[in-house]
Scaffold this motif. Structure first.
Motif, short mmCIF file in Angstrom:
data_model
loop_
_atom_site.label_atom_id
_atom_site.label_comp_id
_atom_site.label_asym_id
_atom_site.label_seq_id
_atom_site.Cartn_x
_atom_site.Cartn_y
_atom_site.Cartn_z
N ILE A 59 0.88 -1.16 0.00
CA ILE A 59 0.00 0.00 0.00
C ILE A 59 0.92 1.22 0.00
O ILE A 59 1.84 1.31 0.81
CB ILE A 59 -0.92 -0.02 1.24
N ASN A 60 0.70 2.14 -0.93
CA ASN A 60 1.61 3.27 -1.09
C ASN A 60 1.74 4.14 0.15
O ASN A 60 2.83 4.38 0.64
CB ASN A 60 1.21 4.14 -2.28
N LYS A 61 0.63 4.65 0.64
CA LYS A 61 0.70 5.66 1.70
C LYS A 61 -0.37 5.41 2.75
O LYS A 61 -1.56 5.43 2.44
CB LYS A 61 0.49 7.04 1.06
N ALA A 62 0.08 5.19 3.98
CA ALA A 62 -0.84 4.98 5.10
C ALA A 62 -0.51 5.95 6.22
O ALA A 62 0.66 6.23 6.48
CB ALA A 62 -0.74 3.55 5.61
N VAL A 63 -1.55 6.44 6.86
CA VAL A 63 -1.38 7.23 8.08
C VAL A 63 -1.79 6.33 9.24
O VAL A 63 -2.84 5.68 9.19
CB VAL A 63 -2.24 8.52 8.05
N PHE A 64 -0.94 6.26 10.25
CA PHE A 64 -1.19 5.40 11.41
C PHE A 64 -1.48 6.23 12.64
O PHE A 64 -0.82 7.23 12.90
CB PHE A 64 0.04 4.54 11.70
N ASP A 65 -2.44 5.77 13.40
CA ASP A 65 -2.70 6.24 14.74
C ASP A 65 -1.84 5.39 15.69
O ASP A 65 -1.23 4.40 15.27
CB ASP A 65 -4.20 6.09 15.02
N THR A 66 -1.82 5.71 16.94
CA THR A 66 -0.97 5.03 17.91
C THR A 66 -1.36 3.57 18.16
O THR A 66 -0.51 2.68 18.21
CB THR A 66 -1.00 5.79 19.26
N GLY A 67 -2.66 3.31 18.33
CA GLY A 67 -3.13 1.99 18.74
C GLY A 67 -2.61 0.82 17.93
O GLY A 67 -2.10 -0.15 18.52
N PRO A 68 -2.70 0.84 16.61
CA PRO A 68 -2.22 -0.32 15.85
C PRO A 68 -0.74 -0.63 16.05
O PRO A 68 -0.36 -1.81 16.08
CB PRO A 68 -2.53 0.07 14.40
N PHE A 69 0.09 0.39 16.24
CA PHE A 69 1.50 0.13 16.56
C PHE A 69 1.60 -0.66 17.87
O PHE A 69 2.33 -1.64 17.97
CB PHE A 69 2.30 1.44 16.71
N ILE A 70 0.87 -0.20 18.87
CA ILE A 70 0.90 -0.84 20.19
C ILE A 70 0.41 -2.27 20.09
O ILE A 70 1.05 -3.21 20.59
CB ILE A 70 0.05 -0.04 21.20
N HIS A 71 -0.73 -2.47 19.43
CA HIS A 71 -1.34 -3.80 19.38
C HIS A 71 -0.52 -4.78 18.55
O HIS A 71 -0.38 -5.95 18.92
CB HIS A 71 -2.78 -3.69 18.88
N LEU A 72 0.03 -4.33 17.43
CA LEU A 72 0.90 -5.21 16.64
C LEU A 72 2.16 -5.57 17.42
O LEU A 72 2.63 -6.71 17.36
CB LEU A 72 1.25 -4.57 15.30
N ASN A 73 2.68 -4.64 18.18
CA ASN A 73 3.85 -4.92 19.01
C ASN A 73 3.52 -5.94 20.10
O ASN A 73 4.32 -6.84 20.38
CB ASN A 73 4.39 -3.63 19.64
N GLU A 74 2.35 -5.80 20.71
CA GLU A 74 1.96 -6.71 21.80
C GLU A 74 1.87 -8.16 21.34
O GLU A 74 2.08 -9.07 22.14
CB GLU A 74 0.61 -6.27 22.38
N ILE A 75 1.57 -8.36 20.06
CA ILE A 75 1.48 -9.73 19.54
C ILE A 75 2.67 -10.06 18.64
O ILE A 75 2.63 -11.02 17.86
CB ILE A 75 0.13 -9.99 18.83
N GLU A 76 3.71 -9.26 18.77
CA GLU A 76 4.98 -9.48 18.05
C GLU A 76 4.78 -9.62 16.54
O GLU A 76 5.22 -10.57 15.91
CB GLU A 76 5.70 -10.69 18.63
N LEU A 77 4.12 -8.62 15.98
CA LEU A 77 3.81 -8.66 14.55
C LEU A 77 4.15 -7.34 13.83
O LEU A 77 3.63 -7.07 12.76
CB LEU A 77 2.31 -8.99 14.39
N LEU A 78 5.05 -6.57 14.39
CA LEU A 78 5.43 -5.30 13.75
C LEU A 78 6.02 -5.51 12.37
O LEU A 78 5.93 -4.62 11.51
CB LEU A 78 6.42 -4.52 14.62
N HIS A 79 6.60 -6.67 12.11
CA HIS A 79 7.23 -6.89 10.80
C HIS A 79 6.22 -6.84 9.65
O HIS A 79 6.62 -6.65 8.50
CB HIS A 79 8.01 -8.21 10.78
N VAL A 80 4.93 -6.97 9.93
CA VAL A 80 3.95 -6.89 8.83
C VAL A 80 3.78 -5.46 8.31
O VAL A 80 3.14 -5.26 7.29
CB VAL A 80 2.56 -7.49 9.21
N LEU A 81 4.39 -4.50 8.98
CA LEU A 81 4.30 -3.12 8.50
C LEU A 81 4.99 -2.94 7.15
O LEU A 81 4.81 -1.92 6.49
CB LEU A 81 4.88 -2.15 9.54
N LYS A 82 5.71 -3.96 6.71
CA LYS A 82 6.31 -3.89 5.37
C LYS A 82 5.23 -3.96 4.29
O LYS A 82 5.53 -3.82 3.11
CB LYS A 82 7.37 -4.97 5.18
#
Length: 171
Positions: free
Chosen positions: A5-28
């Motif tokens: 996806i070319n351009k996404a704006v993120f709010d805080t929550g999804p960063f926190i929740h993806l981190n909590e389940i060890e899935l930040l690598h999907v941000l690629k």
């Protein structure tokens, strides 16, 4: 190969929740993730997460232009949402983002009413599965973890629905 996806704006929550389940690598999934100061300030409350986020390729900080700052303040006053959400919505408008990623229900509703495409952590996980970034088993397991281990308020019904969608997906 995953379609980014070319351009996404993120709010805080999804960063926190993806981190909590060890899935930040999907941000690629995203070529460019844009955040406002208010989101980075909220992430600063967790130094380890803040450092992880700022080291992810493709994440950039953006400033609101004057007009969009005004829009952000109007959203706070009219809808009683916090500044990070209102600023993120305004940034999505300013940057003509392809998608706004938030788990805040009020922010989702406001963004949809402003014709902004909105998804949350669940949608990011489903997309990561569909784009072969994570396997079906991992996607299902992470959906369960999202419900059982993360700080995200999510219903069992939504988790079960997402798991059913993942199981039934045909590429």
């Amino acid at each position: 190969m995953a379609r980014k996806i070319n351009k996404a704006v993120f709010d805080t929550g999804p960063f926190i929740h993806l981190n909590e389940i060890e899935l930040l690598h999907v941000l690629k999934l995203f070529k460019s993730i844009i955040v406002v100061d208010e989101v980075f300030n909220e992430l600063n409350k967790n130094a380890a997460l803040h450092n992880k986020i700022k080291n992810i390729k493709g994440i950039k900080l953006s400033q609101l232009r004057s007009k969009n700052k005004d829009i952000s303040m109007l959203l706070v006053e009219k809808h009683n949402i916090d500044l990070a959400e209102s600023s993120s919505i305004s940034l999505a408008m300013q940057e003509k983002a392809d998608v706004f990623i938030t788990d805040d229900l009020d922010a989702r509703t406001i963004a949809k009413n402003l014709n902004i495409e909105v998804h949350g952590t669940v949608g990011v996980i489903v997309r990561a599965f569909r784009e072969d970034i994570i396997s079906k088993d991992i996607a299902i397991g992470k959906m369960r973890e999202l419900y059982e281990k993360s700080s995200l308020f999510i219903t069992k019904y939504l988790v079960d629905f997402a798991i059913k969608e993942i199981r039934g997906y045909r590429s």
